[in-house]
Design a protein around this motif. Structure first.
Motif: not given
Length: 302
Positions: A111-123
């Motif tokens: 699955v495309f992991r929202p938590a990993v994606f979100g952390r990457a966006v914020l940083t």
């Protein structure tokens, strides 16, 4: 080839790039997968570009595909959509040629992991905004007079489609090609070397640049994105970096009134030592990702 009625089960405990490995290396099948990946890239691009040119011609405009010199919103959208189609195309090729579910290209959890994606966006996105501002300050560019309508349309197209275009390249090269090439290696080191090397060379080659600085940048991007994918166990982080870069390039072009067609020049002499700036930044981001996963190691299939 396997029966298409059911997907092959992915064994647990595998890093992302070894999902397609088996007792046989299946080099011929892997070469076919890469050829079909490139065929899809250029095939989609050719068909959609012709359609886009016809749409522009109906409005009295001539984009570069039809021999003109206008960077139109339709031309921009056609380029982005054709590359974004590599997402389903890569999934289809993996399922057809290897019997592995296409969704597994997203991550080791399939699955495309929202938590990993979100952390990457914020940083990552704030860092990339600062980098892109510095890059445009230091780099010369050719100015272009944007009409309000074109500028607005290009802005909307960029925000909506550039992230999908970047994701298309990631699913194709750091997803399917990474796994295919890694499956040829005998042993983990050979698998990693092939998995990073082959897709990175292909990625540089499709940009058809004759400039050494630009090719250094493309190769660095390919290797660092592959390492990010391996360590995080999925494409989310590389998609964010790639999407941030591609989206911000066009947004800064709009703000600075730069000419995208002049900026797309990849002939010898088009690049310069300024390309070391993104190369160093990519290495730093990869080092941070590696440091964050130093204790846990690369994410594995469950």
């Amino acid at each position: 080839m396997r029966s298409r009625s059911s997907a092959r089960r992915i064994p647990p405990g595998l890093p992302y790039h070894l999902v397609l490995t088996g007792e046989r290396r299946r080099v011929g099948r892997g070469v076919l997968a890469l050829v079909l990946l490139l065929a899809g890239l250029f095939g989609f691009g050719g068909v959609i570009s012709v359609i886009g040119s016809a749409v522009d011609a109906s409005m009295g405009r001539a984009n570069p595909i039809s021999g003109g010199a206008e960077f139109t919103p339709v031309y921009h959208a056609a380029n982005l959509v054709s590359i974004a189609l590599l997402i389903p195309w890569s999934m289809l090729l993996q399922r057809w040629l290897y019997g592995v579910r296409g969704a597994s290209l997203s991550s080791v959890l399939s699955v495309f992991r929202p938590a990993v994606f979100g952390r990457a966006v914020l940083t990552i996105v704030p860092v990339w905004v600062l980098y892109m501002a510095l890059f445009f300050v230091l780099s010369p560019y050719t100015e272009k007079a944007w009409t309000f309508t074109d500028a607005t349309a290009v802005f909307v197209v960029t925000v909506l489609l550039s992230p999908l275009q970047a994701a298309g390249e990631e699913y194709g090269y750091r997803g399917l090609a990474f796994r295919v090439a890694a499956s040829w290696g005998r042993g983990p080191r050979a698998a990693m070397a092939l998995g990073l090397g082959v897709p990175s060379v292909l990625f540089a080659a499709i940009h058809m640049s004759t400039d050494p600085w630009l090719n250094l940048y493309y190769l660095t991007l390919g290797v660092t994105f592959g390492l990010m994918t391996w360590r995080t166990g999925g494409l989310e982080t590389s998609v964010v970096v790639h999407a941030a870069n591609n989206t911000l390039v066009y947004l800064f072009m709009l703000v600075t009134h730069a000419d995208p067609l002049a900026g797309a020049d990849r002939s010898a002499g088009a690049g310069s030592a300024i390309m070391l700036l993104p190369c160093v930044l990519l290495v730093v981001v990869t080092a941070v990702v590696w440091a964050r996963t130093r204790r846990s190691g690369p994410a594995l299939t469950t």
